[in-house]
Design an enzyme around this catalytic site. Structure first.
Site, PDB file in Angstrom:
ATOM      1  N   LYS A  22       0.387  -0.922   0.056  1.00 32.45           N
ATOM      2  CA  LYS A  22      -0.190   0.084   0.101  1.00 32.45           C
ATOM      3  C   LYS A  22       1.263   1.552  -0.078  1.00 32.45           C
ATOM      4  O   LYS A  22       0.690   2.187  -0.606  1.00 32.45           O
ATOM      5  CB  LYS A  22      -0.825   0.063   1.413  1.00 32.45           C
ATOM      6  N   ASN A  23       1.879   1.523   1.489  1.00 33.31           N
ATOM      7  CA  ASN A  23       2.215   2.487   0.954  1.00 33.31           C
ATOM      8  C   ASN A  23       3.611   2.629   0.249  1.00 33.31           C
ATOM      9  O   ASN A  23       4.087   4.277  -0.010  1.00 33.31           O
ATOM     10  CB  ASN A  23       2.857   2.476   2.376  1.00 33.31           C
ATOM     11  N   CYS A 123      -5.170  12.930  12.695  1.00 36.46           N
ATOM     12  CA  CYS A 123      -5.828  11.121  12.129  1.00 36.46           C
ATOM     13  C   CYS A 123      -5.820  10.684  13.765  1.00 36.46           C
ATOM     14  O   CYS A 123      -5.758  11.451  14.403  1.00 36.46           O
ATOM     15  CB  CYS A 123      -5.309  10.219  11.353  1.00 36.46           C
ATOM     16  N   ARG A 128      -0.360  14.679  12.732  1.00 33.79           N
ATOM     17  CA  ARG A 128       0.218  14.521  12.063  1.00 33.79           C
ATOM     18  C   ARG A 128       0.847  15.756  10.640  1.00 33.79           C
ATOM     19  O   ARG A 128      -0.109  15.591   9.609  1.00 33.79           O
ATOM     20  CB  ARG A 128       0.010  13.993  10.498  1.00 33.79           C
ATOM     21  N   ASP A 313       4.489   0.574  12.473  1.00 32.51           N
ATOM     22  CA  ASP A 313       3.605   0.080  11.663  1.00 32.51           C
ATOM     23  C   ASP A 313       2.889  -1.648  11.816  1.00 32.51           C
ATOM     24  O   ASP A 313       2.051  -2.074  11.612  1.00 32.51           O
ATOM     25  CB  ASP A 313       3.185   0.189   9.900  1.00 32.51           C
ATOM     26  N   ARG A 405      -8.466  -0.559   3.817  1.00 32.21           N
ATOM     27  CA  ARG A 405      -7.329   1.018   3.653  1.00 32.21           C
ATOM     28  C   ARG A 405      -6.657  -0.272   3.896  1.00 32.21           C
ATOM     29  O   ARG A 405      -5.346   0.421   2.326  1.00 32.21           O
ATOM     30  CB  ARG A 405      -6.918   1.777   4.355  1.00 32.21           C
TER      31      ARG A 405
HETATM   32  C1  EPZ Z   1       3.984   7.133   6.401  1.00 32.51           C
HETATM   33  O1  EPZ Z   1       3.204   8.427   6.650  1.00 32.51           O
HETATM   34  C2  EPZ Z   1       3.207   5.603   6.201  1.00 32.51           C
HETATM   35  N1  EPZ Z   1       2.098   5.902   5.532  1.00 32.51           N
HETATM   36  C3  EPZ Z   1       3.199   5.478   7.927  1.00 32.51           C
HETATM   37  O2  EPZ Z   1       1.741   4.480   7.396  1.00 32.51           O
HETATM   38  C4  EPZ Z   1       4.205   5.447   8.441  1.00 32.51           C
HETATM   39  O3  EPZ Z   1       3.423   4.826   9.560  1.00 32.51           O
HETATM   40  C5  EPZ Z   1       5.032   6.288   8.595  1.00 32.51           C
HETATM   41  O4  EPZ Z   1       5.430   6.936   7.039  1.00 32.51           O
HETATM   42  C6  EPZ Z   1       6.236   6.547   9.444  1.00 32.51           C
HETATM   43  O5  EPZ Z   1       6.859   5.100   8.573  1.00 32.51           O
HETATM   44  C7  EPZ Z   1       1.986   5.726   4.195  1.00 32.51           C
HETATM   45  O6  EPZ Z   1       3.398   5.506   3.432  1.00 32.51           O
HETATM   46  C8  EPZ Z   1       0.956   6.099   3.149  1.00 32.51           C
HETATM   47  P1  EPZ Z   1       6.180  10.493   8.109  1.00 32.51           P
HETATM   48  P2  EPZ Z   1       4.471   9.482   7.292  1.00 32.51           P
HETATM   49  O7  EPZ Z   1       6.199  11.781   8.099  1.00 32.51           O
HETATM   50  O8  EPZ Z   1       4.632   9.620   5.697  1.00 32.51           O
HETATM   51  C9  EPZ Z   1       6.188  13.516  11.545  1.00 32.51           C
HETATM   52  C10 EPZ Z   1       0.428   2.593   7.655  1.00 32.51           C
HETATM   53  O9  EPZ Z   1      -0.829   2.031   9.126  1.00 32.51           O
HETATM   54  N2  EPZ Z   1       6.179  14.807  10.669  1.00 32.51           N
HETATM   55  O10 EPZ Z   1       7.369   9.550   8.080  1.00 32.51           O
HETATM   56  O11 EPZ Z   1       2.464  10.305   7.256  1.00 32.51           O
HETATM   57  C11 EPZ Z   1       5.233  13.111  12.004  1.00 32.51           C
HETATM   58  O12 EPZ Z   1       4.365  13.249  12.940  1.00 32.51           O
HETATM   59  C12 EPZ Z   1       0.408   4.230   7.619  1.00 32.51           C
HETATM   60  O13 EPZ Z   1       0.162   2.040   6.491  1.00 32.51           O
HETATM   61  C13 EPZ Z   1       6.166  16.014  11.140  1.00 32.51           C
HETATM   62  O14 EPZ Z   1       6.108  16.819  11.958  1.00 32.51           O
HETATM   63  O15 EPZ Z   1       4.857   9.276   8.142  1.00 32.51           O
HETATM   64  C14 EPZ Z   1       5.782  11.638  12.678  1.00 32.51           C
HETATM   65  O16 EPZ Z   1       5.821  11.568  14.247  1.00 32.51           O
HETATM   66  C15 EPZ Z   1      -0.022   4.466   9.251  1.00 32.51           C
HETATM   67  N3  EPZ Z   1       6.293  16.909  10.131  1.00 32.51           N
HETATM   68  C16 EPZ Z   1       6.775  11.074  12.062  1.00 32.51           C
HETATM   69  O17 EPZ Z   1       7.331  12.711  11.853  1.00 32.51           O
HETATM   70  C17 EPZ Z   1       6.403  16.658   8.528  1.00 32.51           C
HETATM   71  O18 EPZ Z   1       5.994  16.952   7.779  1.00 32.51           O
HETATM   72  C18 EPZ Z   1       7.476  10.187  10.693  1.00 32.51           C
HETATM   73  O19 EPZ Z   1       5.948  10.086  10.214  1.00 32.51           O
HETATM   74  C19 EPZ Z   1       5.950  14.906   8.439  1.00 32.51           C
HETATM   75  C20 EPZ Z   1       6.177  14.456   8.995  1.00 32.51           C
END
Ligand code: EPZ
Length: 427
Positions: A22-23, A123, A128, A313, A405
């Site tokens: 998915k990701n 969410c 996020r 995850d 999803r």
């Molecule tokens: C991706 O989300 C995945 N989703 C998530 O999978 C996964 O949990 C996550 O990466 C971490 O591996 C998809 O790929 C569609 P991040 P993403 O940006 O990109 C902070 C699932 O269950 N952050 O790596 O949104 C954020 O709050 C989903 O399949 C900022 O502060 O995750 C978090 O604490 C859930 N500012 C950390 O970084 C930003 O601009 C990591 O988030 C972006 C992120």
């Protein structure tokens, strides 16, 4: 709303086909916006989020056609073509349903020199933010304004330029947006402390197949030489390492013996190490990974971290597995601030879990008792399924749209290895 009903106690035995990730799919689909030629993606999973992303691409003027599966793939083939863009706006009513929509920001900016994307909002697992997405794009010359809940981004003169950005924290999505923006920039873009997840490697490999120039793929420093245009390509989506890990946890908790067909061990080191820590037999086969277990899981100590660390995850699924373990397991969730939504639902089934801030102690109990439970987010939902497979009696999981999803044909796949599970459509 549909419900999934499980009658626990069956040992899972047999082979489970692992779908496309998915990701990975959600960051490969927006690559179609970067060229006027067709991008054909193979092994696409049949998931609500993939369908939703196809709808968003259509809104932007990108055609999408679905064909059947190739014999060697579990997923479908989709060809997406953005001959011309008819819009550069990702509206609130689409983005609010699927956060990954934010991944059209970088490609639209690169292709059209502008983008207007609704802020995705928070969410269940955290607020996020997308500040790092925006800062990275600004480092490549984008001018960004936040107005009325939308991000309005413009590339002065219609094209981004070379620059350098160091991520203060690792962000998968921000890395993806930045890479997709940089491939058509005028100059060299450097990203430091970039995310290294296999899904990012899949993205970079697909972009290279489309004519992009990216060095450092798979490392924390990505150097992207912008090119004037990209061409179409055919690319196969990687196997879903999180789906594979989820079914591995189901095999362990039911003392089963399952082959995860199509799973790639070299993308799952931390997950496989955690399974071995729990006492499972884990071995690569010619067609995937075999996971077998007899007796109760050993206690595990797991702290989530960016790849190649233990994946956030996978946290909820391992926690479910640990509820019937032989001792006390310790989990620490370092990535998201609210990713223990599964705990109160698991507690309804008799689990002994003590959450203190970012950490949770799980003490193994003698048995779980099936109960009606509520899915709250994608991976939390899977932890309830895993617990239900081993619980005494019947478990009804509600709000299974969360599951749809991220898990393709979940009940079929589990039925095929002996689970007593069915979906009750609520009309
Ligand atoms: C991706 O989300 C995945 N989703 C998530 O999978 C996964 O949990 C996550 O990466 C971490 O591996 C998809 O790929 C569609 P991040 P993403 O940006 O990109 C902070 C699932 O269950 N952050 O790596 O949104 C954020 O709050 C989903 O399949 C900022 O502060 O995750 C978090 O604490 C859930 N500012 C950390 O970084 C930003 O601009 C990591 O988030 C972006 C992120």
């Amino acid at each position: 709303m549909d419900q999934i009903v499980i009658r626990g106690g069956q040992r899972l035995k047999g082979r489970i086909p692992i779908s496309g990730a998915k990701n990975a799919a959600l960051t490969l689909l927006p690559c179609a916006l970067l060229t006027d030629e067709p991008l054909t993606l193979r092994n696409l999973p049949r998931l609500a989020d993939v369908d939703g992303f196809g709808h968003l691409l259509n809104q932007l003027g990108c055609s999408t056609t679905i064909e059947g599966s190739r014999p060697e793939d579990f997923g479908r083939v989709m060809t997406a073509r953005a001959t011309t863009l008819t819009s550069t706006v990702a509206p609130y009513d689409i983005v609010r349903k699927m956060r990954a929509s934010i991944l059209v920001l970088g490609p639209l900016l690169a292709r059209a020199g502008e983008a207007t994307v609704s802020l995705p909002g928070g969410c269940a697992i955290g607020n996020r933010p997308i500040d790092l997405h925006l800062k990275a794009l600004e480092a490549f010359g984008a001018e960004i304004e936040l107005a009325s809940g939308y991000v309005k981004a413009v590339a002065p003169g219609g094209r981004l330029k070379g620059g350098k950005f160091t991520f203060p924290v690792v962000s998968v999505g921000a890395t993806e947006n930045a890479v997709m923006a940089a491939v058509l920039a005028k100059g060299t873009c450097i990203l430091e402390n970039a995310a290294r997840e296999p899904e990012i490697v899949d993205l970079c490999n697909c972009l290279v197949a489309m004519g992009a120039s990216i060095d450092g793929i798979g490392t924390e420093t990505l150097t992207i030489e912008g090119v004037d245009r990209l061409h179409g390509a055919t690319y196969r989506v990687m196997a879903d390492r999180i789906e594979a890990g989820s079914y591995a946890c189901a095999a362990v908790i039911t003392e089963g013996d399952v082959e995860l067909v199509g799973a790639q061990a070299n993308e799952m080191d931390a997950t496989l190490a955690a399974l071995r820590q729990a006492g499972a037999t884990v071995e690569e086969t010619k067609t995937g990974i075999r996971v077998a277990m007899s007796g109760r899981a050993e206690p595990v100590t797991l702290s989530t971290a960016p790849y190649p660390g233990f994946a956030t995850d996978m946290q909820a699924q391992f926690m479910a597995m640990a509820t019937l373990g032989s001792g006390a397991s310790l989990f620490t969730e370092t990535i998201f601030e609210n990713r223990y939504m599964h705990v109160p639902e698991l507690a309804r089934m008799g689990c002994d879990i003590d959450v203190r801030g970012r950490s949770a102690v799980v003490r193994g109990v003698d048995h779980l008792v099936g109960a009606p439970v509520m899915a709250t987010d994608l991976r939390a939902s899977m932890s309830l399924i895993i617990a239900g497979l081993a619980a005494q009696g019947q478990t009804e999981v509600n709000r299974v749209y969360h599951l749809d999803r991220g898990y393709e044909r979940l009940e079929e796949k589990l039925q095929s290895v002996g689970a007593d599970i069915e979906r009750i459509s609520a009309g």
